[in-house]
Enzyme design. Structure first.
Site, PDB file in Angstrom:
ATOM      1  N   ASN A  10       0.879  -1.180   0.000  1.00  0.00           N
ATOM      2  CA  ASN A  10       0.000   0.000   0.000  1.00  0.00           C
ATOM      3  C   ASN A  10       0.911   1.224   0.000  1.00  0.00           C
ATOM      4  O   ASN A  10       1.510   1.564   1.016  1.00  0.00           O
ATOM      5  CB  ASN A  10      -0.883  -0.036   1.257  1.00  0.00           C
ATOM      6  CG  ASN A  10      -1.687   1.244   1.430  1.00  0.00           C
ATOM      7  OD1 ASN A  10      -1.799   2.044   0.506  1.00  0.00           O
ATOM      8  ND2 ASN A  10      -2.244   1.437   2.621  1.00  0.00           N
ATOM      9  N   LYS A  12       0.155   4.245  -0.334  1.00  0.00           N
ATOM     10  CA  LYS A  12      -0.494   5.435   0.240  1.00  0.00           C
ATOM     11  C   LYS A  12      -0.275   6.655  -0.662  1.00  0.00           C
ATOM     12  O   LYS A  12      -0.249   6.513  -1.873  1.00  0.00           O
ATOM     13  CB  LYS A  12       0.020   5.679   1.667  1.00  0.00           C
ATOM     14  CG  LYS A  12      -0.088   4.432   2.532  1.00  0.00           C
ATOM     15  CD  LYS A  12       0.064   4.734   3.995  1.00  0.00           C
ATOM     16  CE  LYS A  12       0.072   3.430   4.781  1.00  0.00           C
ATOM     17  NZ  LYS A  12      -0.006   3.618   6.210  1.00  0.00           N
ATOM     18  N   HIS A 100      -9.610   1.298   5.084  1.00  0.00           N
ATOM     19  CA  HIS A 100      -8.326   1.447   5.799  1.00  0.00           C
ATOM     20  C   HIS A 100      -8.542   2.377   6.997  1.00  0.00           C
ATOM     21  O   HIS A 100      -9.326   3.328   6.913  1.00  0.00           O
ATOM     22  CB  HIS A 100      -7.280   2.019   4.838  1.00  0.00           C
ATOM     23  CG  HIS A 100      -5.889   1.957   5.391  1.00  0.00           C
ATOM     24  ND1 HIS A 100      -5.428   2.861   6.316  1.00  0.00           N
ATOM     25  CD2 HIS A 100      -4.878   1.085   5.176  1.00  0.00           C
ATOM     26  CE1 HIS A 100      -4.188   2.553   6.634  1.00  0.00           C
ATOM     27  NE2 HIS A 100      -3.829   1.476   5.963  1.00  0.00           N
ATOM     28  N   GLU A 102      -6.860   4.735   8.092  1.00  0.00           N
ATOM     29  CA  GLU A 102      -6.622   6.156   7.791  1.00  0.00           C
ATOM     30  C   GLU A 102      -7.857   6.778   7.148  1.00  0.00           C
ATOM     31  O   GLU A 102      -8.183   7.941   7.384  1.00  0.00           O
ATOM     32  CB  GLU A 102      -5.379   6.296   6.900  1.00  0.00           C
ATOM     33  CG  GLU A 102      -4.108   6.025   7.698  1.00  0.00           C
ATOM     34  CD  GLU A 102      -2.919   5.539   6.888  1.00  0.00           C
ATOM     35  OE1 GLU A 102      -2.950   5.614   5.643  1.00  0.00           O
ATOM     36  OE2 GLU A 102      -1.960   5.070   7.522  1.00  0.00           O
ATOM     37  N   GLU A 172      -5.549  -5.071  10.856  1.00  0.00           N
ATOM     38  CA  GLU A 172      -4.526  -4.047  11.037  1.00  0.00           C
ATOM     39  C   GLU A 172      -4.761  -3.305  12.350  1.00  0.00           C
ATOM     40  O   GLU A 172      -5.538  -2.334  12.389  1.00  0.00           O
ATOM     41  CB  GLU A 172      -4.577  -3.041   9.886  1.00  0.00           C
ATOM     42  CG  GLU A 172      -4.327  -3.643   8.527  1.00  0.00           C
ATOM     43  CD  GLU A 172      -3.714  -2.628   7.590  1.00  0.00           C
ATOM     44  OE1 GLU A 172      -2.619  -2.911   7.081  1.00  0.00           O
ATOM     45  OE2 GLU A 172      -4.289  -1.559   7.390  1.00  0.00           O
ATOM     46  N   GLY A 178       2.333   2.104  10.826  1.00  0.00           N
ATOM     47  CA  GLY A 178       3.290   3.192  10.647  1.00  0.00           C
ATOM     48  C   GLY A 178       4.009   3.594  11.921  1.00  0.00           C
ATOM     49  O   GLY A 178       4.632   4.666  11.981  1.00  0.00           O
ATOM     50  N   SER A 217       3.324  -2.311  10.442  1.00  0.00           N
ATOM     51  CA  SER A 217       4.779  -2.298  10.610  1.00  0.00           C
ATOM     52  C   SER A 217       5.452  -3.628  10.247  1.00  0.00           C
ATOM     53  O   SER A 217       6.420  -4.044  10.884  1.00  0.00           O
ATOM     54  CB  SER A 217       5.153  -1.862  12.030  1.00  0.00           C
ATOM     55  OG  SER A 217       4.712  -0.536  12.264  1.00  0.00           O
TER      56      SER A 217
HETATM   57  C1  PEP Z   1      -0.937   0.090   6.211  1.00  0.00           C
HETATM   58  O1  PEP Z   1      -1.032   1.282   6.038  1.00  0.00           O
HETATM   59  O2  PEP Z   1      -1.816  -0.669   5.788  1.00  0.00           O
HETATM   60  C2  PEP Z   1       0.221  -0.394   6.936  1.00  0.00           C
HETATM   61  C3  PEP Z   1       0.174  -1.622   7.386  1.00  0.00           C
HETATM   62  O3  PEP Z   1       1.265   0.476   7.096  1.00  0.00           O
HETATM   63  P1  PEP Z   1       2.689   0.150   7.757  1.00  0.00           P
HETATM   64  O4  PEP Z   1       3.190  -1.150   7.137  1.00  0.00           O
HETATM   65  O5  PEP Z   1       3.557   1.304   7.387  1.00  0.00           O
HETATM   66  O6  PEP Z   1       2.475   0.005   9.216  1.00  0.00           O
END
Ligand code: PEP
Length: 255
Positions: A10, A12, A100, A102, A172, A178, A217
């Site tokens: 992803n 973003k 997501h 976000e 998630e 992040g 992460s």
């Molecule tokens: C995400 O945004 O779906 C995500 C898992 O980000 P990160 O791997 O940076 O934590």
């Protein structure tokens, strides 16, 4: 039933279309065609790069699948700034990330909208990747399972068993996105196993077909332990998918 692993990058709001082309090409050179026997790999660039990445993938017969980061549920209309599911399908988009955290937290997406998006994606023969997960406060209060149960039931409301088998879920935990703070593999397995049980209770044996990913992460150092868990079928990867060397190491988690 064996579920094929799936790892999705992803990107973003990173990468112009030119940068996205380079990232795709570099990743391609770092992978072996045989890697795709073990894992499906999806790339979800920003909307402005979808056409360019699609062209590179198809022209060079790469085995990546194209992903989108969001979608609207309507077919067309006065929705300034939105993208319709049919527009994505025409670009051979295979995966669409829906809900997501976000989008839920920053842009105020509700479960009602997300359920409409899931249905719209499936209606266009694309695969929704439904994101669910708890905040740190919810986890510390012992409410992680309750939160993901509520989200899955609301966001998959009205789906048939076949549709649930086609869809993908990404667990998630919001506190892990992040932040560099990953869920312990056993904690991720516990929640993902719970989600699979929930699907089984509600939709039956098709729960064995639904791919459930972990996201938060993920990096080359922790992916192997995550993938070793029995109900975890892959990963949704943010930060670590932006550098082709790093992302290639995540994709080749068994090496
Ligand atoms: C995400 O945004 O779906 C995500 C898992 O980000 P990160 O791997 O940076 O934590």
């Amino acid at each position: 039933m064996t579920r094929k692993n799936l790892i999705v990058g992803n990107w973003k709001m990173h990468a112009t279309h030119l940068e996205a082309i380079q990232m795709t090409q570099k990743l391609h050179y770092r992978l072996d065609p045989k890697d795709f026997d073990r894992v499906d790999v999806g790339l979800a660039p920003p909307f402005t790069a979808l056409r360019s990445v699609q062209t590179v993938i198809e022209a060079d017969h790469m085995q990546f699948s194209l992903g989108a980061q969001n979608v609207h549920w309507e077919e067309k209309g006065a929705f300034t700034g939105e993208i319709a599911p049919g527009m994505l399908a025409k670009l051979n988009v295979r995966y669409v990330i829906v809900g997501h955290s976000e989008r839920r937290q920053i842009f105020g997406e509700t479960d009602e909208w997300i359920a409409k998006k899931v249905k719209a994606v499936l209606a266009h023969d694309m695969i929704p990747i439904l994101c669910v997960g708890e905040t740190l406060d919810e986890r510390e209060a012992g409410g992680a399972m309750e939160k993901v149960e509520r989200q899955v039931l609301a966001d998959f409301e009205g789906l048939s068993a076949d549709q649930v088998g086609t869809a993908t879920i990404a667990y998630e935990p919001i506190w892990a996105i992040g932040t560099g703070r990953t869920a312990k593999p056993e904690d991720a397995q516990e929640v993902i196993g719970f989600i699979r049980d929930l699907l089984r209770r509600k939709w039956g044996d098709v729960a064995e077909e639904t791919r459930i990913l972990y996201g938060g992460s993920v990096n080359p150092g922790n992916i192997a332990a995550i993938m070793a868990k029995k109900d975890i079928d892959g990963a949704l990867v943010g930060g670590a998918s932006l550098d082709p060397d790093t992302f290639a190491s995540v994709v080749r988690y068994w090496i």
